[in-house]
Write a protein that holds these residues in place. Structure first.
Motif, PDB file in Angstrom:
ATOM      1  N   ALA A  77       0.820  -1.204   0.000  1.00 30.18           N
ATOM      2  CA  ALA A  77       0.000   0.000   0.000  1.00 30.18           C
ATOM      3  C   ALA A  77       0.859   1.261   0.000  1.00 30.18           C
ATOM      4  CB  ALA A  77      -0.928  -0.007   1.203  1.00 30.18           C
ATOM      5  N   LEU A  94      -5.444  -6.257  -2.618  1.00 33.23           N
ATOM      6  CA  LEU A  94      -5.382  -5.856  -1.213  1.00 33.23           C
ATOM      7  C   LEU A  94      -6.749  -5.830  -0.538  1.00 33.23           C
ATOM      8  CD1 LEU A  94      -2.782  -2.951  -1.489  1.00 33.23           C
ATOM      9  CD2 LEU A  94      -2.432  -5.179  -0.410  1.00 33.23           C
ATOM     10  N   VAL A 143      -3.658   0.530   3.556  1.00 32.60           N
ATOM     11  CA  VAL A 143      -4.482  -0.014   2.472  1.00 32.60           C
ATOM     12  C   VAL A 143      -5.718   0.855   2.272  1.00 32.60           C
ATOM     13  CG1 VAL A 143      -5.846  -1.993   1.720  1.00 32.60           C
ATOM     14  CG2 VAL A 143      -3.625  -2.352   2.832  1.00 32.60           C
TER      15      VAL A 143
END
Length: 418
Positions: free
Chosen positions: A368, A397, A406
């Motif tokens: 991320a 993700l 994220v």
């Protein structure tokens, strides 16, 4: 004249040919494409109806950019009539029949001047304009460069009719480069595959007319790259043909084509040793190539003239990722992404693949954070390939959606799309 007689049949036919069978589908596609180009996003079905009825005025600047990008055609070939164009040609049933000269060609490409100078001075100017368009693309993304590229291709097409045979050959060879670049801009901007294919085919036609066999092979490589992951069998066939066709690709271009074939083989589930064999051949071709003369790729210089070991290593990592070996991809990508001499677009693209490999390798937080660094590079100029790859990473993700990094990446990318 009745409405049926004046209907803009060219626009209707082009819309249906691209798969937009209703006016609402076309309006939705226009909005998506406008967003990719950073233009005013929405049009109504009522506006589409006006365009197709033949009663609409010449579209405004933003709409012209979007329409030409969507279809890969000048507006005249979509049935629109340019203001003040009544003396330049005859209109029959809403289909403009242009005059021989005066096709909205920039002054540097005037037919009279081309005849006087034999065309060679025009070739030099066209080369400079193509390189400038490439610089605009690198700085501002495809939306900024596409109008200039479209105008250049149209100018080359018109001017090539009025120069001597030797200059015509040189101008068409340059036109092939410009058409391939235009295909790339459409691809990066998210245009329909049929639009990208149109410009690739135009590039091949001009390469053949100018006797540039290597350029024909290079465009096959670029076609293979434009298929991305959607059709690995076609990707493989195009890359293989680029290497083995009746031409001699420069060694750096041969190396990139072999790498592209390896990626397609990985997507097709080939044995690891077959993928590795093709990558080894790519490294051998690169090692045998003359020294790199520039670290910056150009549109008019040697094909793949800036292709180097860092780029091949990064692309090899993508092959390993496609083959289901994300840890190997991460190991290969870290160094070139950090130290390689890449422009902002390439750095964003390879970094997006690093983020995806990290996600697949079970490192969601680092993935991320890496993805957020891609956004800093790609969001402003709207580098389409990098952003599409980043969306793929966000999909990987999804199981980690509660993690702060994220969540930040997902919201940031969503905000950009909106």
């Amino acid at each position: 004249m009745s409405e049926a007689a004046s209907r803009n049949t060219l626009l209707v036919a082009a819309r249906v040919r691209h798969g937009w069978h209703t006016q609402q589908e076309f309006a939705d596609a226009y909005e998506r494409h406008a967003l990719a180009l950073g233009e005013q996003a929405a049009i109504s079905v009522r506006q589409v109806r006006r365009w197709e009825s033949g009663r609409s005025e010449w579209p405004n600047r933003d709409a012209r950019r979007v329409l030409e990008s969507m279809f890969g055609l000048p507006l005249e070939r979509l049935g629109f009539i340019r203001p003040g164009a009544s003396g330049a040609g005859t209109v029959v049933g809403r289909v403009p029949v242009p005059a021989r000269k005066g096709m909205d060609v920039p002054p540097a490409f005037g037919a009279d001047e081309a005849r006087r100078q034999g065309g060679h001075a025009v070739v030099g100017r066209a080369r400079a304009l193509l390189e400038n368009a490439a610089r605009v693309d690198a700085r501002c993304g495809p939306g900024g460069a596409l109008p200039e590229a479209l105008g250049l291709v149209k100018a080359i097409e018109a001017t090539a009719r009025d120069v001597r045979a030797d200059a015509r050959r040189e101008l068409l060879a340059l036109g092939s480069r410009a058409a391939e670049f235009t295909a790339w801009l459409h691809h990066d901007g998210g245009a329909p595959p049929s639009t990208v294919l149109y410009w690739h085919d135009r590039a091949i036609e001009w390469a053949d007319l100018s006797g540039d066999g290597a350029m024909h092979g290079y465009v096959l490589l670029r076609k293979a790259q434009a298929t991305e992951r959607t059709d690995p069998a076609r990707m493989r066939d195009l890359a293989h043909a680029a290497v083995h066709g009746p031409w001699s690709l420069p060694l750096r271009a041969r190396a990139e084509a072999l790498q592209q074939e390896a990626r397609a083989m990985a997507l097709l589930g080939a044995a690891p040793e077959d993928v590795t064999r093709l990558l080894d051949q790519a490294y051998e071709a690169l090692d045998a190539a003359p020294p790199v003369r520039t670290v910056v790729a150009t549109c008019t210089g040697p094909l793949c003239g800036a292709y180097d070991r860092d780029r091949l290593t990064a692309q090899s990592a993508i092959c390993h990722r496609e083959a289901g070996r994300p840890e190997r991809a991460v190991g290969l990508l870290r160094e070139p992404v950090t130290t390689g001499v890449f422009g902002p677009r390439d750095r964003a693209f390879f970094t997006a693949h690093l983020a995806g490999a990290l996600a697949a390798a079970g490192e969601p937080d680092e993935a991320a954070m890496t993805g957020l660094s891609v956004l800093r590079l790609a969001a402003g100029p709207r580098f389409g390939q990098a952003l599409r790859e980043l969306r793929r990473t966000v999909g990987l993700l999804r199981p980690y959606g509660r993690r702060p990094a994220v969540r930040e990446l997902r919201l940031s990318l969503g905000s950009l799309s909106a």
